[in-house]
Design an enzyme around this catalytic site. Structure first.
Site, PDB file in Angstrom:
ATOM      1  N   ARG A  98      -0.745  -9.221  13.313  1.00 59.67           N
ATOM      2  CA  ARG A  98      -1.293  -8.179  12.421  1.00 59.67           C
ATOM      3  C   ARG A  98      -2.106  -8.825  11.295  1.00 59.67           C
ATOM      4  O   ARG A  98      -3.161  -8.321  10.908  1.00 59.67           O
ATOM      5  CB  ARG A  98      -0.165  -7.333  11.827  1.00 59.67           C
ATOM      6  CG  ARG A  98       0.391  -6.324  12.811  1.00 59.67           C
ATOM      7  CD  ARG A  98       1.807  -5.913  12.479  1.00 59.67           C
ATOM      8  NE  ARG A  98       1.933  -5.118  11.281  1.00 59.67           N
ATOM      9  CZ  ARG A  98       3.107  -4.866  10.693  1.00 59.67           C
ATOM     10  NH1 ARG A  98       4.222  -5.344  11.198  1.00 59.67           N
ATOM     11  NH2 ARG A  98       3.143  -4.124   9.608  1.00 59.67           N
ATOM     12  N   ARG A 154      11.739  -5.678   5.479  1.00 58.98           N
ATOM     13  CA  ARG A 154      11.672  -4.240   5.773  1.00 58.98           C
ATOM     14  C   ARG A 154      12.135  -3.964   7.206  1.00 58.98           C
ATOM     15  O   ARG A 154      12.777  -2.954   7.465  1.00 58.98           O
ATOM     16  CB  ARG A 154      10.237  -3.735   5.577  1.00 58.98           C
ATOM     17  CG  ARG A 154      10.134  -2.220   5.786  1.00 58.98           C
ATOM     18  CD  ARG A 154       8.779  -1.665   5.407  1.00 58.98           C
ATOM     19  NE  ARG A 154       7.703  -2.142   6.264  1.00 58.98           N
ATOM     20  CZ  ARG A 154       6.437  -1.831   6.110  1.00 58.98           C
ATOM     21  NH1 ARG A 154       6.073  -1.042   5.113  1.00 58.98           N
ATOM     22  NH2 ARG A 154       5.511  -2.298   6.915  1.00 58.98           N
ATOM     23  N   ARG A 181      -9.863   0.428   8.216  1.00 60.85           N
ATOM     24  CA  ARG A 181      -9.447  -0.919   8.609  1.00 60.85           C
ATOM     25  C   ARG A 181     -10.553  -1.658   9.363  1.00 60.85           C
ATOM     26  O   ARG A 181     -10.365  -2.808   9.741  1.00 60.85           O
ATOM     27  CB  ARG A 181      -8.210  -0.836   9.507  1.00 60.85           C
ATOM     28  CG  ARG A 181      -6.876  -1.049   8.769  1.00 60.85           C
ATOM     29  CD  ARG A 181      -5.742  -0.845   9.762  1.00 60.85           C
ATOM     30  NE  ARG A 181      -4.517  -1.504   9.413  1.00 60.85           N
ATOM     31  CZ  ARG A 181      -3.498  -0.924   8.756  1.00 60.85           C
ATOM     32  NH1 ARG A 181      -3.612   0.300   8.327  1.00 60.85           N
ATOM     33  NH2 ARG A 181      -2.387  -1.599   8.536  1.00 60.85           N
ATOM     34  N   LYS A 188       0.833  -1.214   0.000  1.00 63.45           N
ATOM     35  CA  LYS A 188       0.000   0.000   0.000  1.00 63.45           C
ATOM     36  C   LYS A 188       0.865   1.259   0.000  1.00 63.45           C
ATOM     37  O   LYS A 188       0.652   2.167  -0.810  1.00 63.45           O
ATOM     38  CB  LYS A 188      -0.940   0.020   1.215  1.00 63.45           C
ATOM     39  CG  LYS A 188      -1.861  -1.192   1.301  1.00 63.45           C
ATOM     40  CD  LYS A 188      -2.816  -1.085   2.486  1.00 63.45           C
ATOM     41  CE  LYS A 188      -2.148  -1.144   3.839  1.00 63.45           C
ATOM     42  NZ  LYS A 188      -1.614  -2.467   4.218  1.00 63.45           N
ATOM     43  N   ARG A 209      11.347  -0.267  12.225  1.00 62.96           N
ATOM     44  CA  ARG A 209       9.991  -0.422  12.757  1.00 62.96           C
ATOM     45  C   ARG A 209       9.922  -1.683  13.609  1.00 62.96           C
ATOM     46  O   ARG A 209      10.088  -2.792  13.106  1.00 62.96           O
ATOM     47  CB  ARG A 209       8.980  -0.512  11.605  1.00 62.96           C
ATOM     48  CG  ARG A 209       8.458   0.828  11.169  1.00 62.96           C
ATOM     49  CD  ARG A 209       7.498   0.710  10.021  1.00 62.96           C
ATOM     50  NE  ARG A 209       6.273  -0.029  10.328  1.00 62.96           N
ATOM     51  CZ  ARG A 209       5.229  -0.102   9.519  1.00 62.96           C
ATOM     52  NH1 ARG A 209       5.259   0.528   8.358  1.00 62.96           N
ATOM     53  NH2 ARG A 209       4.171  -0.797   9.856  1.00 62.96           N
TER      54      ARG A 209
HETATM   55  P1  B4P Z   1       3.581  -1.892   2.356  1.00 55.67           P
HETATM   56  O1  B4P Z   1       2.432  -2.783   2.087  1.00 55.67           O
HETATM   57  O2  B4P Z   1       3.646  -0.618   1.628  1.00 55.67           O
HETATM   58  O3  B4P Z   1       3.455  -1.737   3.910  1.00 55.67           O
HETATM   59  P2  B4P Z   1       2.421  -0.863   4.738  1.00 55.67           P
HETATM   60  O4  B4P Z   1       1.164  -0.581   4.024  1.00 55.67           O
HETATM   61  O5  B4P Z   1       3.221   0.307   5.214  1.00 55.67           O
HETATM   62  O6  B4P Z   1       2.139  -1.891   5.909  1.00 55.67           O
HETATM   63  P3  B4P Z   1       1.253  -1.923   7.169  1.00 55.67           P
HETATM   64  O7  B4P Z   1      -0.155  -2.193   6.741  1.00 55.67           O
HETATM   65  O8  B4P Z   1       1.862  -2.921   8.053  1.00 55.67           O
HETATM   66  O9  B4P Z   1       1.463  -0.561   7.937  1.00 55.67           O
HETATM   67  P4  B4P Z   1       0.603   0.672   8.332  1.00 55.67           P
HETATM   68  O10 B4P Z   1       1.587   1.751   8.365  1.00 55.67           O
HETATM   69  O11 B4P Z   1      -0.599   0.883   7.483  1.00 55.67           O
HETATM   70  O12 B4P Z   1       5.026  -2.558   2.048  1.00 55.67           O
HETATM   71  C1  B4P Z   1       5.618  -3.573   2.785  1.00 55.67           C
HETATM   72  C2  B4P Z   1       6.996  -3.957   2.211  1.00 55.67           C
HETATM   73  O13 B4P Z   1       6.836  -4.733   1.007  1.00 55.67           O
HETATM   74  C3  B4P Z   1       7.912  -2.792   1.824  1.00 55.67           C
HETATM   75  O14 B4P Z   1       9.166  -3.013   2.408  1.00 55.67           O
HETATM   76  C4  B4P Z   1       8.016  -2.829   0.305  1.00 55.67           C
HETATM   77  O15 B4P Z   1       9.306  -2.486  -0.157  1.00 55.67           O
HETATM   78  C5  B4P Z   1       7.716  -4.280  -0.020  1.00 55.67           C
HETATM   79  N1  B4P Z   1       7.019  -4.406  -1.316  1.00 55.67           N
HETATM   80  C6  B4P Z   1       6.013  -3.610  -1.744  1.00 55.67           C
HETATM   81  N2  B4P Z   1       5.592  -4.014  -2.977  1.00 55.67           N
HETATM   82  C7  B4P Z   1       6.356  -5.103  -3.301  1.00 55.67           C
HETATM   83  C8  B4P Z   1       6.408  -5.979  -4.441  1.00 55.67           C
HETATM   84  N3  B4P Z   1       5.593  -5.812  -5.498  1.00 55.67           N
HETATM   85  N4  B4P Z   1       7.293  -6.995  -4.438  1.00 55.67           N
HETATM   86  C9  B4P Z   1       8.127  -7.171  -3.385  1.00 55.67           C
HETATM   87  N5  B4P Z   1       8.138  -6.378  -2.282  1.00 55.67           N
HETATM   88  C10 B4P Z   1       7.255  -5.353  -2.236  1.00 55.67           C
HETATM   89  O16 B4P Z   1       0.065   0.330   9.798  1.00 55.67           O
HETATM   90  C11 B4P Z   1       0.895   0.131  10.926  1.00 55.67           C
HETATM   91  C12 B4P Z   1       0.049  -0.085  12.180  1.00 55.67           C
HETATM   92  O17 B4P Z   1      -0.653   1.132  12.531  1.00 55.67           O
HETATM   93  C13 B4P Z   1      -1.053  -1.136  12.084  1.00 55.67           C
HETATM   94  O18 B4P Z   1      -0.577  -2.439  12.332  1.00 55.67           O
HETATM   95  C14 B4P Z   1      -2.054  -0.652  13.153  1.00 55.67           C
HETATM   96  O19 B4P Z   1      -1.653  -1.039  14.446  1.00 55.67           O
HETATM   97  C15 B4P Z   1      -1.950   0.859  13.068  1.00 55.67           C
HETATM   98  N6  B4P Z   1      -2.978   1.426  12.166  1.00 55.67           N
HETATM   99  C16 B4P Z   1      -2.738   1.999  10.944  1.00 55.67           C
HETATM  100  N7  B4P Z   1      -3.895   2.391  10.379  1.00 55.67           N
HETATM  101  C17 B4P Z   1      -4.890   2.051  11.246  1.00 55.67           C
HETATM  102  C18 B4P Z   1      -6.308   2.154  11.192  1.00 55.67           C
HETATM  103  N8  B4P Z   1      -6.949   2.694  10.152  1.00 55.67           N
HETATM  104  N9  B4P Z   1      -7.033   1.682  12.260  1.00 55.67           N
HETATM  105  C19 B4P Z   1      -6.425   1.154  13.319  1.00 55.67           C
HETATM  106  N10 B4P Z   1      -5.084   1.005  13.421  1.00 55.67           N
HETATM  107  C20 B4P Z   1      -4.314   1.445  12.383  1.00 55.67           C
END
Ligand code: B4P
Length: 191
Positions: free
Chosen positions: A146, A128, A89, A14, A134
């Site tokens: 998660r 990552r 979410r 994402k 993180r």
């Molecule tokens: P991403 O998929 O971009 O990771 P993310 O969205 O940041 O992950 P996440 O859902 O865990 O975190 P968030 O900050 O929203 O990429 C992951 C990795 O994959 C990267 O290293 C990238 O390089 C690699 N990658 C990407 N595409 C690729 C491909 N095609 N091939 C190979 N590798 C690839 O949330 C963090 C925390 O915050 C949550 O766990 C929750 O506790 C809280 N939170 C956030 N939003 C919330 C909400 N709305 N409600 C309640 N809690 C919330």
């Protein structure tokens, strides 16, 4: 005007895809994960509450994240549109987003769901974790929690948008550019 919900499990891509979408379509990027991490870094009261949840791989309360979204929308009147990354979410968050957008005479245009299997998610997040610092990406049990929370609390959001005829699945495995191409095709339909 295009308002895009970018959906998918932790590690689906994402954040990675949001950067490319912002560059191409000039949307305002709202990532609740980034907003929460900024609060944690600044050690605000909200950040301390969020950290306790995020460290365990649990969701932060709906009230907190909905409040953050409300503030971001209010701070960006006149935007060409928004990309919501990691929000909603829960179904309660999805309902709240519809209400907030309606107050501004807007609505969600499309919800794109990045589809990636659990072993690949685990691999990406651990990778990552080695470079991002993180804490929630460095512990396999936290990552698996998660993913469980995603399956239990977040997957129903897909049905919410499916019922509105707005949900589209995107294969989230392949090169970042290939996936971006598929996302662009869907975004172009909403322009
Ligand atoms: P991403 O998929 O971009 O990771 P993310 O969205 O940041 O992950 P996440 O859902 O865990 O975190 P968030 O900050 O929203 O990429 C992951 C990795 O994959 C990267 O290293 C990238 O390089 C690699 N990658 C990407 N595409 C690729 C491909 N095609 N091939 C190979 N590798 C690839 O949330 C963090 C925390 O915050 C949550 O766990 C929750 O506790 C809280 N939170 C956030 N939003 C919330 C909400 N709305 N409600 C309640 N809690 C919330």
């Amino acid at each position: 005007m295009i308002n895009l919900v970018l959906f998918g499990p932790p590690g689906a891509g994402k954040g990675t895809q949001s950067d490319l979408i912002v560059e191409k379509y000039g949307l305002i990027h709202i990532s609740t994960g980034d907003l929460l991490r900024a609060e944690m870094k600044a050690q605000t009261d909200l950040g301390k509450v969020a950290a306790a949840k995020i460290e365990k791989g649990e969701l932060v309360s709906d009230d907190i994240v909905i409040g953050m979204i409300k503030n971001k929308l209010a701070a960006n009147t006149g935007a060409k549109g928004f990309i919501f990354d990691g929000f909603p979410r829960t179904t309660a968050q999805a309902e709240a987003l519809d209400v907030l957008l309606k107050e501004l005479n807007m609505s969600v245009s499309v919800m794109l769901s990045l589809e990636v299997e659990t072993p690949e998610l685990l691999k990406r997040l651990l990778e990552r974790g080695k470079v991002s610092g993180r804490a929630d990406d460095q512990n396999e049990d936290v990552i698996m929690n998660r993913i469980s929370v995603y399956n239990a609390s977040t997957l129903p959001v897909k049905e919410y948008y499916k019922a509105q005829g707005k949900q589209q699945e995107i294969k989230g495995v392949g090169s970042i550019q290939e996936i971006f191409q598929a996302i662009s095709t869907e975004c172009d339909k909403s322009l």
